[in-house]
Enzyme design. Sequence first.
Site, mmCIF file in Angstrom:
data_model
loop_
_atom_site.group_PDB
_atom_site.id
_atom_site.type_symbol
_atom_site.label_atom_id
_atom_site.label_comp_id
_atom_site.label_asym_id
_atom_site.label_seq_id
_atom_site.Cartn_x
_atom_site.Cartn_y
_atom_site.Cartn_z
ATOM 1 N N LYS A 178 1.796 9.171 89.442
ATOM 2 C CA LYS A 178 3.075 9.220 88.612
ATOM 3 C C LYS A 178 2.612 9.327 86.981
ATOM 4 O O LYS A 178 1.953 8.354 86.521
ATOM 5 C CB LYS A 178 3.799 8.100 88.984
ATOM 6 C CG LYS A 178 5.184 8.286 88.443
ATOM 7 C CD LYS A 178 6.311 7.451 88.993
ATOM 8 C CE LYS A 178 6.213 6.002 88.769
ATOM 9 N NZ LYS A 178 7.217 5.070 89.092
ATOM 10 N N SER A 225 5.405 26.932 86.843
ATOM 11 C CA SER A 225 4.580 25.835 86.692
ATOM 12 C C SER A 225 4.739 25.007 85.847
ATOM 13 O O SER A 225 6.129 25.314 84.956
ATOM 14 C CB SER A 225 3.069 26.251 86.567
ATOM 15 O OG SER A 225 3.089 26.826 85.327
ATOM 16 N N THR A 236 6.542 22.305 91.753
ATOM 17 C CA THR A 236 5.711 23.225 91.285
ATOM 18 C C THR A 236 4.353 22.917 91.164
ATOM 19 O O THR A 236 3.770 21.857 91.768
ATOM 20 C CB THR A 236 6.271 23.866 89.613
ATOM 21 O OG1 THR A 236 5.681 24.996 89.261
ATOM 22 C CG2 THR A 236 6.039 22.692 88.840
ATOM 23 N N TYR A 237 3.393 23.573 90.489
ATOM 24 C CA TYR A 237 2.234 23.225 90.273
ATOM 25 C C TYR A 237 1.773 23.150 88.729
ATOM 26 O O TYR A 237 2.423 23.518 88.024
ATOM 27 C CB TYR A 237 1.340 24.474 90.838
ATOM 28 C CG TYR A 237 1.427 25.560 90.129
ATOM 29 C CD1 TYR A 237 0.270 26.053 89.048
ATOM 30 C CD2 TYR A 237 2.493 26.439 90.696
ATOM 31 C CE1 TYR A 237 0.571 27.325 88.696
ATOM 32 C CE2 TYR A 237 2.498 27.761 90.073
ATOM 33 C CZ TYR A 237 1.660 28.112 88.979
ATOM 34 O OH TYR A 237 1.848 29.492 88.337
#
Length: 116
Positions: free
Chosen positions: A9, A25, A57-58
């Site tokens: 995180k 992204s 998303t990436y």
Amino acid sequence: MLIERFKSKIHRVKVTEANLNYIGSITIDEDLLDAANLIEGEKVQIVNNNNGERIETYIIKGERGSGVICLNGAAARRVQVGDVLIIIGYGLMDFEEAKTFVPSVVFPDENNRLVG
């Protein structure tokens, strides 16, 4: 049995850019990626503290030390520059491993830089 568990995180970063005309992204400063044990291409969940939006998303690797947090493509419509985000990565792991796994959590400063 494998379970999906919170593994990484980045807590309370500010959006520095929103680029609608990009494929998609989130671009994240490489220093933050390293500290949070996240990698380019990894799927993440983005929680926007300002409006409650949740986005999947990436990751795209951003310039190291830049503090960049940029939502690209359609996700750019769901944030404003200055919004505060939480970026969460999850991993699949064995049930027993998950019980003792310690996630990587990063608390950047107000300029999206590592503290200390």
